[in-house]
Scaffold this active site. Structure first.
Site, PDB file in Angstrom:
ATOM      1  N   ASP A 113       1.045  -1.264   0.142  1.00 22.49           N
ATOM      2  CA  ASP A 113      -0.133  -0.014  -0.107  1.00 22.49           C
ATOM      3  C   ASP A 113       0.841   1.196  -0.016  1.00 22.49           C
ATOM      4  OD1 ASP A 113      -3.077   0.464   1.635  1.00 22.49           O
ATOM      5  OD2 ASP A 113      -2.106   1.743  -0.046  1.00 22.49           O
TER       6      ASP A 113
HETATM    7  C1  GLC Z   1      -4.415   3.878  -0.300  1.00 25.43           C
HETATM    8  C2  GLC Z   1      -5.515   3.121   0.126  1.00 25.43           C
HETATM    9  C3  GLC Z   1      -5.538   1.879  -0.813  1.00 25.43           C
HETATM   10  C4  GLC Z   1      -5.364   2.316  -2.148  1.00 25.43           C
HETATM   11  C5  GLC Z   1      -3.874   3.126  -2.407  1.00 25.43           C
HETATM   12  C6  GLC Z   1      -3.753   3.685  -3.652  1.00 25.43           C
HETATM   13  O1  GLC Z   1      -3.863   4.666   0.767  1.00 25.43           O
HETATM   14  O2  GLC Z   1      -5.199   2.042   1.517  1.00 25.43           O
HETATM   15  O3  GLC Z   1      -6.449   1.156  -0.644  1.00 25.43           O
HETATM   16  O4  GLC Z   1      -5.419   1.304  -3.451  1.00 25.43           O
HETATM   17  O5  GLC Z   1      -3.829   4.019  -1.316  1.00 25.43           O
HETATM   18  O6  GLC Z   1      -4.545   4.749  -3.688  1.00 25.43           O
END
Ligand code: GLC
Length: 703
Positions: A288
């Protein structure tokens, strides 16, 4: 022939050969595995590190995600989150990667297509209440079309974190509290996004997230520590991921959470031992946003080389936005990690790119943008899903409104289309939303009049709920009282019937307002077609059929509260069974609850002792056609490992005309429906089992 000439010719042949050899990976007639090995064998360690790095293109519109330093486009980077919408612009970046770099490895363009791209469908928690997996598969198929038309080939969806704590804002993004429901909608989403062939230009790679247990965030706080027993992992949090992997999901995202002291992004046990070794998942795992660098905050390590090498060794292939994987050459040089481990991760990334057909078709066809979005089919499915996601919680014979009535409409939802789109609405626009008043105007019967004051009305239609930012990521709240609930008490004084239309990204407490409402319709956050979907329900053009995929507590003090709980050691009489002293201990509305404008009777439950096939008859005993979701629960009252008081094991949704009956079958089998999970092993114990469907309950013996 002179020696010099011979040397010249052989040198020339070597160059030809090496070039020919080097471009073997470009030969689409070869098996992907051969192309991957050929390409990998020609990559430098730095090129490998870049393939495992993910940056962003376009303005980052997720304000929760901070960035490390200035973003600069490096064409050898493996993937980008594409915040842009301009295909020409997107193709120019791709061209720099494909034509201006030594190996010409195409870029992956990813985005969070969670519940639609430009056409916005209901939030996922609402979709789950439809219990209509076919409709969700179609919605994801159409979302993939809109996204791929914009150059996206990878979505960070479906989110399948089983959710039991409505204080956590991200319950809006998943499919509720039940593992089977999350599994069923996970499969539907993966099929919808990926279609039958990932090389097709209108398919996008799915991403199961956030692996694993992120929703067990302590106290409903986001990004927090998660203390999860192995029992809970196997019984609740892991099953949807196995379902998604078996459905062919191409990628997985590891979570922000610290799992019992080992953060998800570098958790070798869950990533390597379970995901890869036990389940055989050989797709890509992406971290993430900045999760690798955040290992410092979680008390794992301050050293980026330790953060990066631990994550890579654990099985996390791609580094989203921290930039730490760009130091892989230094990690190898200093012995933190060996190149063979790096190669394993690069193999998976390259394989994904070959599977997506990116080497043959790296560019997206440029079309007139507005022709790609909000197509009639997309709008129709969005409306159907919105209608089927709405849940009728109370109705004192005031809905549907069909006869001559004066209605006064009030509430914050009338002027907040963003709220109706919900979190992660991405390219959804509030101006695209069919708003509530427009829907009422369009579909109200001629003798229904919208009046401009409560005094002159027969019915007050109160449309209140959360704003867009009150749920979703970083949307934790200590209370689950309904935003603007004070309006109910304010309008009670008019002595009129009140129909409550409520909207939220989470289960909410109706404790303070339920008794003042003559009807309650919870619409979640229905998306682009809110107004028409809601009006069709209010005026009875459609019959509500939603059932709760997540329990509504009476108050936050009951959290966590969910239907598939384990039994207490004292039950029965409230005086000595350990229940709350101050409130009723049951939920306000339990998982599976939802009313209709008609009624259904369940009769003749029967289990064939030989085939173990169960059947029940459902009859529409009312005056209107309706859809009924048939939920089959199994309980195992005696087992060496105690089991939840009941577990949803099968469901299907049927249509019934007034007076019509249908017999519905549930083919029970020991391993899927009567066994329990013991740390990944399916255990069957002979004995008595109970089965519950609608109002019918029965027991049966299995040896
Ligand atoms: C965010 C979220 C994740 C998302 C990623 C990209 O922090 O936790 O679910 O896909 O960043 O946007």
């Amino acid at each position: 022939m002179s020696k010099f000439f011979i040397i010249l010719v052989s040198l020339f042949m070597c160059i030809i050969h090496s070039h020919a050899h080097h471009s073997l990976y470009k030969d689409a007639s070869l098996p992907i595995s051969e192309r991957v090995e050929d390409l990998l064998s020609n990559m430098t360690l730095k090129e490998k590190a870049m393939q495992l790095t993910q940056g962003r293109i376009g303005e980052n519109d997720n304000l929760n995600n901070l960035e490390n330093g200035k973003q600069k486009f490096i064409p050898t980077t493996g993937s980008f989150i594409f915040f842009g919408t301009n295909v020409i612009y997107r193709n120019e970046y791709q061209k720099r990667a494909v034509e201006d770099t030594r190996l010409g490895i195409p870029l992956l363009f990813a985005y969070d297509v969670i519940h639609g791209y430009r056409t916005v469908y209901p939030i996922s928690l609402g979709q789950a209440c439809s219990f209509n997996t076919n409709l969700v598969e179609k919605a994801c198929r159409f979302a993939a079309k809109e996204a791929s038309d914009t150059g996206i080939n990878w979505t960070f969806s479906p989110m399948i974190d089983v959710a039991r704590d409505p204080r956590w804002g991200r319950v809006s993004e998943g499919y509720g509290e039940d593992p089977l429901v999350n599994s069923a909608f996970c499969i539907a989403s993966v099929k919808g996004y990926q279609g039958n062939d990932l090389t097709h230009s209108d398919t996008i790679a799915a991403c199961l997230k956030h692996f694993v247990g992120y929703s067990e965030s302590v106290a409903g706080i986001d990004y927090a520590y998660s203390d999860i027993s192995e029992r809970a992992m196997w019984e609740t949090y892991l099953p949807p991921y196995l379902a998604g992997i078996n459905a062919g999901a191409a990628t997985i995202m590891s979570g922000f959470n610290d799992i019992n002291g080992v953060p998800a992004v570098c958790n070798d046990f869950y990533l390597n031992q379970i995901l890869r070794k036990k389940w055989g998942f050989n797709g890509v795992v992406v971290s993430d946003w900045n999760a690798i660098r955040q290992l410092k905050n979680q008390g794992f390590s301050k050293n980026p080389l330790v953060q990066g090498s631990a994550s890579l060794k654990a099985g996390n292939d791609i580094d989203m936005m921290s930039g730490i994987y760009m130091r892989i050459p230094k990690m190898v040089e200093q012995g933190y990690i060996d190149e063979a481990t790096v190669d394993d991760a690069v193999r998976r990334v390259l394989e994904l790119k070959f599977k997506l057909g990116l080497f043959e078709n790296p560019y997206t066809t440029v079309q007139e943008p507005e022709l790609c979005y909000l197509k009639e089919d997309y709008i129709n499915i969005s409306e159907q899903l919105a209608i089927e996601s709405m849940v009728l919680l109370k109705n004192n014979q005031v809905l549907p409104i069909t006869s001559s009535t004066k209605i006064f409409v009030v509430g914050n939802l009338l002027n907040d289309n963003e709220a109706l789109l919900g979190s992660w609405a991405m390219r959804g626009r509030s101006e695209d939303v069919f708003d509530i008043m427009s829907g009422l105007e369009l579909y109200k019967p001629t003798d229904v009049i919208l009046v401009d004051s409560a005094e002159n009305a027969d019915i007050i239609l109160m449309c209140i709920g959360e704003t867009q930012k009150m749920s979703g990521e970083n949307g934790s709240r200590s209370t689950i009282k309904l935003h603007n609930q004070g309006l109910v008490n304010e309008y009670k004084k008019y002595g009129k019937k009140i129909i409550l239309i409520t909207s939220s990204g989470r289960p909410i407490s109706f404790q303070d307002i339920e008794e003042n409402a003559d009807a309650i319709l919870h619409i979640w956050q229905p998306g682009t077609t809110t107004g028409t979907a809601l009006a069709k329900i209010i005026f009875g053009i459609n019959n509500p059929s939603g059932k709760l995929a997540m329990t509504f507590p009476r108050t936050a003090g009951q959290i966590p509260i969910y239907y598939n709980k384990h039994q207490s050691s004292r039950i029965g009489n409230r005086d000595w069974s350990g229940l709350y002293q101050d409130i009723e201990s049951t939920p306000m509305y339990e998982f599976g609850y939802g009313l209709s404008y008609t009624t259904f009777a369940y009769t003749d439950l029967h289990i064939n002792q030989d085939t173990l096939e169960a059947q029940v008859t459902i009859t529409n005993t009312g005056e209107r056609a309706g859809k009924e979701t048939v939920l089959w629960f199994i309980s195992d009252p005696e087992a060496s490992i105690t089991q939840p008081i009941k577990k949803l094991k099968y469901f299907e949704k049927i249509d019934l005309l007034p007076g019509e009956s249908k017999t519905v079958f549930f083919p029970i089998n020991k391993s899927n429906h009567l066994s329990y999970d013991l740390n990944g092993k399916s255990i069957f114990e002979a004995g008595t089992f109970n089965i519950l469907v609608g109002t019918q309950l029965s027991s049966f013996e299995v040896n």
